[in-house]
Structure formats: C-alpha cells, structure tokens
Design a protein around this motif. Structure first.
Motif, PDB file in Angstrom:
ATOM      1  N   UNK A 111     -20.015   4.441 -66.185  1.00 54.58           N
ATOM      2  CA  UNK A 111     -20.377   5.774 -67.273  1.00 54.58           C
ATOM      3  C   UNK A 111     -21.556   6.242 -66.941  1.00 54.58           C
ATOM      4  N   UNK A 112     -21.338   8.173 -67.632  1.00 54.73           N
ATOM      5  CA  UNK A 112     -22.323   7.980 -68.298  1.00 54.73           C
ATOM      6  C   UNK A 112     -23.161   8.625 -69.093  1.00 54.73           C
TER       7      UNK A 112
ATOM      8  N   UNK B  91     -19.315  -1.835 -65.583  1.00 55.00           N
ATOM      9  CA  UNK B  91     -18.164  -2.439 -65.911  1.00 55.00           C
ATOM     10  C   UNK B  91     -17.653  -2.691 -64.920  1.00 55.00           C
ATOM     11  N   UNK B  92     -17.228  -4.326 -65.017  1.00 52.98           N
ATOM     12  CA  UNK B  92     -16.430  -4.496 -63.065  1.00 52.98           C
ATOM     13  C   UNK B  92     -15.251  -4.746 -62.992  1.00 52.98           C
ATOM     14  N   UNK B  93     -13.974  -4.182 -62.896  1.00 50.86           N
ATOM     15  CA  UNK B  93     -12.682  -4.290 -62.868  1.00 50.86           C
ATOM     16  C   UNK B  93     -11.980  -4.939 -62.102  1.00 50.86           C
ATOM     17  N   UNK B  94     -11.546  -5.586 -62.124  1.00 51.80           N
ATOM     18  CA  UNK B  94     -10.461  -6.339 -60.955  1.00 51.80           C
ATOM     19  C   UNK B  94      -8.653  -5.381 -61.237  1.00 51.80           C
ATOM     20  N   UNK B  95      -8.866  -5.099 -60.537  1.00 52.39           N
ATOM     21  CA  UNK B  95      -7.298  -4.169 -60.122  1.00 52.39           C
ATOM     22  C   UNK B  95      -6.344  -4.761 -58.871  1.00 52.39           C
ATOM     23  N   UNK B  96      -5.954  -4.177 -59.049  1.00 51.32           N
ATOM     24  CA  UNK B  96      -4.536  -5.461 -57.892  1.00 51.32           C
ATOM     25  C   UNK B  96      -3.908  -3.573 -57.825  1.00 51.32           C
TER      26      UNK B  96
ATOM     27  N   UNK C 121      -7.158   8.123 -61.562  1.00 56.43           N
ATOM     28  CA  UNK C 121      -7.089   7.309 -63.297  1.00 56.43           C
ATOM     29  C   UNK C 121      -8.802   7.243 -63.139  1.00 56.43           C
ATOM     30  N   UNK C 122      -9.007   6.568 -62.771  1.00 55.21           N
ATOM     31  CA  UNK C 122     -10.271   6.012 -62.333  1.00 55.21           C
ATOM     32  C   UNK C 122     -10.931   7.508 -62.521  1.00 55.21           C
ATOM     33  N   UNK C 123     -11.661   7.741 -60.851  1.00 55.44           N
ATOM     34  CA  UNK C 123     -13.220   9.132 -61.156  1.00 55.44           C
ATOM     35  C   UNK C 123     -12.301   9.253 -61.947  1.00 55.44           C
ATOM     36  N   UNK C 124     -11.237  10.676 -62.430  1.00 55.31           N
ATOM     37  CA  UNK C 124     -10.546  11.630 -63.097  1.00 55.31           C
ATOM     38  C   UNK C 124     -11.021  10.986 -64.126  1.00 55.31           C
ATOM     39  N   UNK C 125     -10.644   9.686 -64.871  1.00 59.28           N
ATOM     40  CA  UNK C 125     -11.744   9.463 -66.429  1.00 59.28           C
ATOM     41  C   UNK C 125     -13.231   9.673 -67.291  1.00 59.28           C
TER      42      UNK C 125
ATOM     43  N   UNK D 222     -18.943   8.433 -64.615  1.00 58.31           N
ATOM     44  CA  UNK D 222     -20.221   8.566 -62.904  1.00 58.31           C
ATOM     45  C   UNK D 222     -19.655   8.321 -62.145  1.00 58.31           C
ATOM     46  N   UNK D 223     -19.984   6.990 -61.649  1.00 57.10           N
ATOM     47  CA  UNK D 223     -19.223   6.040 -60.115  1.00 57.10           C
ATOM     48  C   UNK D 223     -18.784   5.265 -60.486  1.00 57.10           C
ATOM     49  N   UNK D 224     -18.243   4.605 -59.254  1.00 50.95           N
ATOM     50  CA  UNK D 224     -17.748   3.827 -58.744  1.00 50.95           C
ATOM     51  C   UNK D 224     -17.632   2.887 -57.302  1.00 50.95           C
ATOM     52  N   UNK D 225     -17.679   2.039 -57.728  1.00 50.69           N
ATOM     53  CA  UNK D 225     -18.073   1.134 -56.101  1.00 50.69           C
ATOM     54  C   UNK D 225     -16.899   0.286 -55.461  1.00 50.69           C
ATOM     55  N   UNK D 226     -16.051   0.448 -55.066  1.00 46.92           N
ATOM     56  CA  UNK D 226     -15.083  -0.355 -54.812  1.00 46.92           C
ATOM     57  C   UNK D 226     -15.826  -1.542 -53.739  1.00 46.92           C
ATOM     58  N   UNK D 227     -15.340  -3.121 -53.720  1.00 45.93           N
ATOM     59  CA  UNK D 227     -15.441  -3.523 -53.008  1.00 45.93           C
ATOM     60  C   UNK D 227     -14.118  -4.774 -52.838  1.00 45.93           C
TER      61      UNK D 227
END
Length: 165
Positions: free
Chosen positions: A76-77, A109-114, A128-132, A136-141
């Motif tokens: 987050x920023x 934050x760590x989000x578990x997304x299905x 949703x997520x990056x538009x929120x 500031x940034x999101x890394x997806x695994x």
C-alpha cells in the motif's frame, strides 16, 4: 477472550471437531470417553469461550470451476491505521479473496485469491485490486499444486499447561 483451562478431554474435543466438525455429539462423546450430555456442555463452553469459532464444509474449488489459486502480495502507499482498515473493509466484500493477512516487512498484505482461470484472475487484478485506492503494487504467485491443506492448529492432547486466553 476470557481465559479457560483446557484439560485432556477438552483438547481431544477440539482435535476431533477440527478434523471432522460434522460428527454427532454422541460420536464425539464416545471418542473422548465421556457421556453425551457433559460432552455437549463442554463443546458449548468451548464455543462460548471463543476456542471454537464456527463450523464449515471443506469445498473442492475445482469441482465448482475455480481452477486457479493465487497468492497476491499487496503493498500500500500508506500504512496509516485508517488506510489499513479501509483496505481490509474493501477486501472483505471481494468474494474472490478467501484470506487476507496483514504482514510485517516489505509486503503489507497477503491475499489468497481463487479464480476460474488465469484470465479471470487478471480481470480481478486489473478491475479491482490494482484499481483500488492506496494500492501501490501487487506481486502475484500462482499456486501450481497444494501438497498440504490442514485446517486449524496442531493440538497436543497431553499438553502440560492447558490454559489458553
């Protein structure tokens, strides 16, 4: 949460219900070695004390068309308490997010997304997520395979100090 002293029977009740929350009180009582009425009283006391938070069915996501699980690391920023709470409130309304944990370190934050598939996740990510606000940034695994999925916590039946708060 008020403090409750757990004896061996309470810990067995917790262990057995954690493994199978659908078993009847009679079956549970037999497993832990007491009769049904005191077993039910103990279960109710464990629920009232907040040790048992609820019961649920373990649903197979793939059987319902959710073939992709992604862990999204979100930065987050701003980490002010107001901004953290606003993010948590927003995430609580996103059905795709099954778990959300506030972390220490480089990631907030760590989000578990299905999602149904990779494209479905990308749609969630971009709309949703990056538009929120404040993201500031999101890394997806992408999860390739889950080799262990245990609910709850390890419960030692013979634990010496049985008090929990």
């Amino acid at each position: 949460m008020r403090q409750i002293k757990l004896d061996r029977i309470d810990r067995r009740i917790l262990r057995d219900l954690q493994a199978d929350g659908r078993m009847t009180n009679v079956e549970l009582a037999q497993r832990v070695g007491i009769s049904a009425p005191p077993c039910l009283r103990r279960v109710r006391a464990l629920e009232k004390a907040g040790l048992i938070r609820g019961y649920h069915a373990n649903i197979n996501p793939e059987a319902l068309g959710f073939g992709v699980t992604v862990f999204a690391q979100v930065g987050l920023s701003s980490q002010s308490d107001t901004d953290l709470r606003a993010f948590e409130e927003m995430v609580s309304h996103w059905a795709e997010v099954r778990e959300c944990a506030l972390l220490t370190g480089d990631v907030d934050y760590l989000l578990k997304v299905v999602a149904q598939d990779w494209e479905d996740y990308q749609r969630f990510l971009t709309t949703k997520l990056t538009a929120a606000k404040n993201v500031a940034h999101v890394r997806s695994a992408l999860v390739m395979r889950t080799t262990k999925d245990m609910p709850g916590v390890p419960i030692d039946i013979d634990e010496a100090d049985g008090s929990h708060s």
